[in-house]
Design a protein around this motif. Structure first.
Motif, PDB file in Angstrom:
ATOM      1  N   LYS A 148       0.634  -1.307  -0.134  1.00  0.00           N
ATOM      2  CA  LYS A 148      -0.096  -0.171  -0.044  1.00  0.00           C
ATOM      3  C   LYS A 148       0.830   1.199  -0.040  1.00  0.00           C
ATOM      4  CE  LYS A 148      -3.895  -2.108   2.637  1.00  0.00           C
ATOM      5  NZ  LYS A 148      -3.088  -3.289   2.858  1.00  0.00           N
ATOM      6  N   GLU A 149       2.089   1.198   0.916  1.00  0.00           N
ATOM      7  CA  GLU A 149       2.834   2.427   0.899  1.00  0.00           C
ATOM      8  C   GLU A 149       3.483   2.756  -0.460  1.00  0.00           C
ATOM      9  OE1 GLU A 149       2.325   0.716   4.724  1.00  0.00           O
ATOM     10  OE2 GLU A 149       2.970  -0.323   2.986  1.00  0.00           O
ATOM     11  N   LEU A 150       3.826   1.481  -1.274  1.00  0.00           N
ATOM     12  CA  LEU A 150       4.833   1.863  -2.603  1.00  0.00           C
ATOM     13  C   LEU A 150       3.545   2.476  -3.493  1.00  0.00           C
ATOM     14  CD1 LEU A 150       6.829  -1.400  -2.709  1.00  0.00           C
ATOM     15  CD2 LEU A 150       7.441   1.269  -2.653  1.00  0.00           C
ATOM     16  N   CYS A 151       2.164   1.877  -3.417  1.00  0.00           N
ATOM     17  CA  CYS A 151       1.138   2.388  -4.236  1.00  0.00           C
ATOM     18  C   CYS A 151       0.718   3.897  -4.037  1.00  0.00           C
ATOM     19  CB  CYS A 151      -0.256   1.413  -3.970  1.00  0.00           C
ATOM     20  SG  CYS A 151      -0.154  -0.050  -4.524  1.00  0.00           S
ATOM     21  N   THR A 160      -2.996   3.610   6.798  1.00  0.00           N
ATOM     22  CA  THR A 160      -3.274   5.273   6.943  1.00  0.00           C
ATOM     23  C   THR A 160      -2.036   5.735   7.792  1.00  0.00           C
ATOM     24  OG1 THR A 160      -5.202   4.779   7.699  1.00  0.00           O
ATOM     25  CG2 THR A 160      -5.251   6.258   6.315  1.00  0.00           C
ATOM     26  N   SER A 161      -1.947   5.163   8.976  1.00  0.00           N
ATOM     27  CA  SER A 161      -0.959   5.657   9.745  1.00  0.00           C
ATOM     28  C   SER A 161       0.306   5.498   9.116  1.00  0.00           C
ATOM     29  CB  SER A 161      -1.230   4.804  11.135  1.00  0.00           C
ATOM     30  OG  SER A 161      -2.280   5.103  11.772  1.00  0.00           O
ATOM     31  N   ARG A 162       0.711   4.441   8.511  1.00  0.00           N
ATOM     32  CA  ARG A 162       2.002   4.060   8.010  1.00  0.00           C
ATOM     33  C   ARG A 162       2.189   5.169   6.741  1.00  0.00           C
ATOM     34  NH1 ARG A 162       0.282  -1.515   7.470  1.00  0.00           N
ATOM     35  NH2 ARG A 162       0.082  -1.399   5.371  1.00  0.00           N
ATOM     36  N   CYS A 163       1.547   5.407   6.335  1.00  0.00           N
ATOM     37  CA  CYS A 163       1.691   6.356   5.049  1.00  0.00           C
ATOM     38  C   CYS A 163       1.780   7.918   5.489  1.00  0.00           C
ATOM     39  CB  CYS A 163       0.304   6.507   4.042  1.00  0.00           C
ATOM     40  SG  CYS A 163       0.415   4.906   3.307  1.00  0.00           S
ATOM     41  N   VAL A 205       9.191  -2.213   4.490  1.00  0.00           N
ATOM     42  CA  VAL A 205       9.991  -0.865   4.965  1.00  0.00           C
ATOM     43  C   VAL A 205      11.021  -0.852   3.968  1.00  0.00           C
ATOM     44  CG1 VAL A 205      11.039   0.338   6.661  1.00  0.00           C
ATOM     45  CG2 VAL A 205       9.054  -0.861   7.220  1.00  0.00           C
ATOM     46  N   SER A 206      11.850  -1.876   3.685  1.00  0.00           N
ATOM     47  CA  SER A 206      13.250  -1.583   3.415  1.00  0.00           C
ATOM     48  C   SER A 206      13.377  -1.540   1.718  1.00  0.00           C
ATOM     49  CB  SER A 206      14.108  -2.798   3.924  1.00  0.00           C
ATOM     50  OG  SER A 206      14.004  -4.058   3.223  1.00  0.00           O
ATOM     51  N   ARG A 207      11.978  -2.052   1.214  1.00  0.00           N
ATOM     52  CA  ARG A 207      11.843  -1.910  -0.157  1.00  0.00           C
ATOM     53  C   ARG A 207      11.222  -0.981  -0.988  1.00  0.00           C
ATOM     54  NH1 ARG A 207      13.036  -6.716  -2.935  1.00  0.00           N
ATOM     55  NH2 ARG A 207      12.885  -5.429  -4.709  1.00  0.00           N
ATOM     56  N   GLY A 208      11.867  -0.167  -1.521  1.00  0.00           N
ATOM     57  CA  GLY A 208      10.920   0.570  -2.599  1.00  0.00           C
ATOM     58  C   GLY A 208      10.683   2.066  -1.927  1.00  0.00           C
ATOM     59  N   ILE A 209      10.103   2.190  -0.715  1.00  0.00           N
ATOM     60  CA  ILE A 209       9.829   3.187  -0.391  1.00  0.00           C
ATOM     61  C   ILE A 209      10.573   4.343  -0.275  1.00  0.00           C
ATOM     62  CG2 ILE A 209       8.712   4.490   1.814  1.00  0.00           C
ATOM     63  CD1 ILE A 209       7.504   1.854   2.545  1.00  0.00           C
ATOM     64  N   ASP A 210      10.375   5.537  -0.798  1.00  0.00           N
ATOM     65  CA  ASP A 210      11.234   6.736  -1.187  1.00  0.00           C
ATOM     66  C   ASP A 210      11.274   7.595   0.028  1.00  0.00           C
ATOM     67  OD1 ASP A 210      12.988   8.452  -2.439  1.00  0.00           O
ATOM     68  OD2 ASP A 210      11.505   9.477  -3.454  1.00  0.00           O
TER      69      ASP A 210
END
Length: 551
Positions: free
Chosen positions: A90-93, A292-295, A338-343
């Motif tokens: 969801k974070e990467l989306c 939502t909290s993670r984002c 967490v470690s993958r892709g998130i900018d």
């Protein structure tokens, strides 16, 4: 020899609206992978892209897709779903959605983009048939099954799988097969597989998705060069890890934004509760928190609201072979990493409090700093116990000369006073306190994310009021631990910290226990800080002084 000509975005023959959006982002020229991939994509070829994290892969497929959709709309007035972009979390989306909107800023009147991984009611959004849909395979397969996507099989022009090497690791194999049969035209569509690594799962996806693809594999090291990324390691056991992390933050030896990686959710809370007692604020990111909290956490960390983030890796990221063996009864979001892709932006330090159990996980963790093709620099610091030594050896062997590991040398005997205080703090961070902290945090975040979701839609500027670094208060705080008296400062650092923020910490920062918001006199901090800011590596300070002392 003639000087090499600079390749610019104008060389691609892009629509002026796309160019305007690109330059509004401040991009002057394409990265290497963008330079190669956009040309191939504009020619209509299927592309398999492999490139290091932070090299600009997302724009390499978003730019040609948006440009081609603008061309299509100039001759075809039918409003339909033309592009589907899949991402494993969801974070990467959300990140892809924001990135796509930025590149579509000057063409948004003609092209619409929807993120179906957000969890809000989707049918009203999809009735208008958006041009681009972004989502996880599970979210999109549900929409395909219930008919919400309509006749997408007749209109789809583009299919993208981002972070494709994680798709099967996240258990999406059946969803992907369902999607391909449901939405991809029998004649096929232009497709992109995008990944930071090439593994057996990628080969399987390639057969499912791509037709006569061009494989674009940049010959580059897995990590940035040593002039941009400095990697330290410390041999220490469990108790020493807490002593060291305490000393590093309380003596201001770490400066800038930091991500601390641990290997489990329990470790997240144990470390947060430990640091709380010393007045060190941090926020947490793990799979138990609402999406939502993670984002919000990622967004606010990137905006500089927090300086310390404690993150846990998913088991399947560390070791894909364990993904079907998890016996945990705790509810976790399988669409999380967490470690993958998130900018994460402007990260100065990555700290492996727990060393990762695979080479791939190490590369992706450390890849959160010194990102992109710019002048960004970063530091990675790994704590390594005897049990973790074998994983460290595997990383060194795999990276070979590219690792450039340096021992972070100092005298542990100089931290005896910190050891005493750390033992005192750890004694009350019991398993019961950790469990209570987990429950409290989840309840608090669920309440915040649900009750405030509609409020933030109407008042987006107030989003900053939702803080994620509040104290959990499941252990009794000992006020004296927050302050560092001069007598416990290691002799090696006495000349550096004497008269600085360490000595006068209680005068500089006070904490309102009710509001849980720190009151900081920033002018006083800046005035008293005597560190050498020309030294861009925040972890060299201690080492340099030790050498000075030995000489």
């Amino acid at each position: 020899m003639d000087d090499e000509k600079t390749f610019s975005f104008e060389n691609f023959g892009l629509d002026f609206r796309v160019l305007k959006s690109i330059y509004a982002l401040g991009w002057k020229e394409p990265t290497l992978i963008q330079e190669k991939a956009i040309v191939l994509a504009m020619e209509g070829k299927d592309v398999l892209m492999k490139g290091r994290t932070g090299c600009g892969k997302s724009a390499a497929f978003l730019i040609p897709i948006i440009n081609k959709l603008l061309e299509l709309k100039s001759s075809d007035s039918l409003q339909a779903i033309r592009a589907v972009i899949l991402s494993p979390s969801k974070e990467l989306c959300k990140q892809l959605f924001e990135h796509a909107n930025a590149l579509n800023a000057c063409s948004s009147k003609w092209i619409t983009i929807v993120n179906v991984a957000e969890g809000r009611p989707l049918k009203p959004l999809l009735i208008e048939k958006p041009d681009i849909i972004i989502g996880t395979p599970s979210a999109l397969s549900k929409l395909a099954k219930d008919g919400t996507l309509g006749n997408v099989k007749e209109t789809l022009n583009f299919l993208v799988m981002d972070e494709a090497d994680l798709m099967f690791s996240f258990g999406y194999e059946e969803d992907i097969k369902t999607l391909i049969s449901s939405i991809v035209p029998s004649s096929g569509c232009q497709s992109f597989l995008v990944s930071a690594t090439l593994n057996t799962d990628i080969k399987d996806l390639k057969k499912l998705v791509l037709q006569s693809p061009v494989i674009l594999k940049l010959e580059e090291p897995d990590l940035p060069d040593s002039d941009r990324l400095t990697q330290y390691h410390i041999q220490c056991e469990e108790e020493d890890k807490f002593v060291l992390i305490n000393a590093l933050f309380k003596l201001n030896l770490i400066r800038g934004r930091s991500i601390i990686f641990v290997n489990s959710v329990d470790r997240c809370y144990k470390l947060k509760l430990f640091l709380e007692q010393f007045g060190v604020k941090s926020c947490i990111l793990n799979s138990e928190l609402p999406a939502t909290s993670r984002c919000f956490v990622v967004d606010q960390f990137n905006r500089g609201i927090y300086n310390i983030l404690i993150a846990s890796d998913e088991v399947c990221v560390n070791d894909p072979s364990t993904r079907k063996k998890s016996g945990s009864k705790r509810k976790r979001d399988n669409e999380f990493s967490v470690s993958r892709g998130i900018d994460f932006q402007n990260v100065s330090n990555v700290i492996n409090f727990d060393f990762p159990t695979s080479v791939v996980a190490y590369i992706h963790r450390v890849g959160r700093t010194a990102r992109g093709n710019y002048d960004a620099e970063g530091t990675a610091l790994s704590f390594i116990s005897i049990k973790e030594q074998k994983y460290f050896n595997e990383v060194k062997d795999a990276l070979s000369d590219g690792s450039n590991f340096k021992p972070y040398q100092f005298r542990m005997e100089e931290l005896e006073a910190f050891r005493y205080r750390s033992k005192d703090a750890l004694r009350i961070v019991t398993s019961i306190a950790v469990r209570e902290a987990r429950i409290k945090e989840i309840k608090r975040e669920l309440l915040s994310s649900e009750k405030l979701k509609s409020f933030f839609k109407e008042h987006p500027k107030d989003l900053k009021l939702l803080q994620h670094d509040k104290a959990l208060h499941t252990v009794k705080h000992q006020p004296h631990l927050k302050h560092i008296p001069e007598y416990i400062v290691p002799p090696t650092l006495q000349t550096m910290v004497k008269g600085t923020t360490v000595t006068d910490w209680r005068d500089v920062m006070d904490e309102d226990e009710e509001s849980e918001q720190p009151v900081v006199n920033t002018q006083k901090v800046i005035k008293k800080r005597k560190f050498n800011h020309k030294n861009k590596d925040p972890l060299k300070t201690f080492t340099i002084d030790n050498k000075r002392k030995r000489n």
